[in-house]
Design an enzyme around this catalytic site. Structure first.
Site, PDB file in Angstrom:
ATOM      1  N   PRO A  16       0.607  -1.115   0.067  1.00 25.03           N
ATOM      2  CA  PRO A  16      -0.025   0.026   0.082  1.00 25.03           C
ATOM      3  C   PRO A  16       0.807   1.083   0.205  1.00 25.03           C
ATOM      4  CG  PRO A  16       0.001  -0.990   2.074  1.00 25.03           C
ATOM      5  CD  PRO A  16       0.756  -2.059   1.467  1.00 25.03           C
ATOM      6  N   MET A  17       0.873   2.065  -0.821  1.00 20.28           N
ATOM      7  CA  MET A  17       1.464   3.324  -0.985  1.00 20.28           C
ATOM      8  C   MET A  17       0.528   4.499  -1.243  1.00 20.28           C
ATOM      9  SD  MET A  17       4.759   2.031  -3.274  1.00 20.28           S
ATOM     10  CE  MET A  17       3.386   0.861  -4.500  1.00 20.28           C
ATOM     11  N   CYS A  99       3.424   3.377   8.910  1.00 19.40           N
ATOM     12  CA  CYS A  99       3.718   4.560   8.389  1.00 19.40           C
ATOM     13  C   CYS A  99       4.105   5.704   9.439  1.00 19.40           C
ATOM     14  CB  CYS A  99       2.445   5.129   7.994  1.00 19.40           C
ATOM     15  SG  CYS A  99       2.580   6.490   6.736  1.00 19.40           S
ATOM     16  N   HIS A 170       7.908  -4.398   7.688  1.00 14.69           N
ATOM     17  CA  HIS A 170       8.990  -3.893   6.811  1.00 14.69           C
ATOM     18  C   HIS A 170      10.168  -3.768   7.514  1.00 14.69           C
ATOM     19  CE1 HIS A 170       9.799   0.327   4.654  1.00 14.69           C
ATOM     20  NE2 HIS A 170      10.887  -0.307   4.701  1.00 14.69           N
ATOM     21  N   ASN A 210       8.949  -6.951   3.700  1.00 16.33           N
ATOM     22  CA  ASN A 210       8.857  -5.942   2.895  1.00 16.33           C
ATOM     23  C   ASN A 210      10.231  -5.160   3.174  1.00 16.33           C
ATOM     24  OD1 ASN A 210       6.953  -2.774   3.351  1.00 16.33           O
ATOM     25  ND2 ASN A 210       7.631  -3.644   1.181  1.00 16.33           N
TER      26      ASN A 210
END
Length: 331
Positions: A16-17, A99, A170, A210
């Site tokens: 998702p970006m 995020c 991540h 990720n």
């Protein structure tokens, strides 16, 4: 471990970006790989629940397998947002715990949630109770001065005990102070061995890695270590053909139908025409397609024709035919 379509598809996923993986981007990526799991941009729970912005959940059924990523920190609100996501047709709801942007921090969610594993567990339990959609988490290995080898297993144990069985990690810390979101994608060092150690420690969880993955060979290599999945971000956006065109065969073991980049463009034309009939502008769609010919003769001409003309009044699907012609002339 749940055996769902998204669980299988998570062997390779596109991250998702924000501002990138909107519905037009996802439809385009789906033309290149029929199997990879696609994610929405992060949608905040307050936008859905308090703001009534249900249009943010709109998507084409042909995007599936596709998952909704939510941001937020209030268990009740996220539970309601998860229910709305399920009702909109998403089989997976992913909680953003990774995020690092200032906007996300000010809302006390995203990577800052790494500091509160117990709250994340409460959120996940509430989401699971509210919706039959599979609830997953995307996180970092830690934030700021946390010791990843200490916080990450504590975090994973908390969400596992709440009922989460799939997580994407991540493999970098997030520095909430001192680094920009862009710097947080590159500067903190990657720690793949820690993520692999978490797979050994939590064998009942589906763990995807990720961060820093730049080509399909790297995806295969990481899967061969025993990880359950790999998530690719910027490389899949900027060089979609390189990451996705052989994925169905090499990652999922399926027969790969012969297709060219020109075939992908042809498949996009009816979609573009239909979307423009509904009010979309050509540039909103073609901006995601600029990297289709990355690394190939004619790539510059492809980008130039689309980027210079797609925003002009009257521009339509025939512009892509013009861009293909420019590619052919340069080849």
């Amino acid at each position: 471990m749940p055996c769902t379509a998204t669980n299988k598809a998570a062997r390779l996923s596109v991250a998702p970006m924000m501002d990138w993986t909107d519905r037009h981007c996802r439809f385009f990526h789906r033309q290149i790989s029929g199997q990879a799991l696609l994610y929405t941009e992060m949608v905040t729970a307050p936008a859905l629940v308090r703001g009534g912005a249900l249009h943010l959940l709109a998507h084409d059924p042909r995007e599936h397998p596709v998952a909704l990523q939510l941001g937020g920190s209030d268990p009740a609100e996220l539970a309601q947002a998860a229910r709305l996501g399920h009702e909109a047709g998403y089989p997976e709801i992913n909680l953003n715990c990774g995020c690092p942007s200032d906007r996300v921090q000010s809302g006390s969610f995203g990577a800052v949630l790494m500091e509160r594993p117990e709250l994340v567990a409460e959120i996940c339990a509430a989401m699971i109770a509210a919706s039959p959609a599979e609830v997953t988490v995307k996180c970092r290995i830690g934030v700021d001065d946390q010791v990843p080898a200490e916080i990450l297993p504590r975090f994973l144990a908390a969400i596992r005990d709440a009922g989460v069985r799939r997580v994407t990690i991540h493999a970098r810390k997030a520095w909430l102070q001192g680094l920009s979101p862009k710097e947080n994608r590159d500067i903190p060092p990657l720690d793949y061995p820690l993520v692999m150690a978490m797979k050994a420690k939590f064998p009942d969880m589906h763990i995807s890695l990720n961060g820093g993955i730049d080509d399909l060979d790297s995806v295969i290599g990481l899967l061969d270590t025993g990880l359950d999945g790999v998530m690719v971000g910027r490389a899949a956006y900027h060089r979609p053909w390189d990451i996705l065109a052989q994925a169905d065969a090499r990652v999922f073991g399926l027969a790969q139908p012969a297709q060219t980049r020109a075939d992908v463009v042809a498949n996009m034309l009816p979609y573009i025409e239909a979307q423009m009939t509904q009010g979309a502008r050509l540039a909103q769609i073609t901006r995601h397609m600029l990297g289709l010919f990355a690394g190939q003769p004619g790539a510059r001409q492809w980008r130039r024709v689309l980027s210079e003309n797609a925003h002009k009044p009257g521009a339509g699907p025939d512009l892509l035919e013009q861009a293909l012609g420019a590619v052919a002339q340069a080849a």
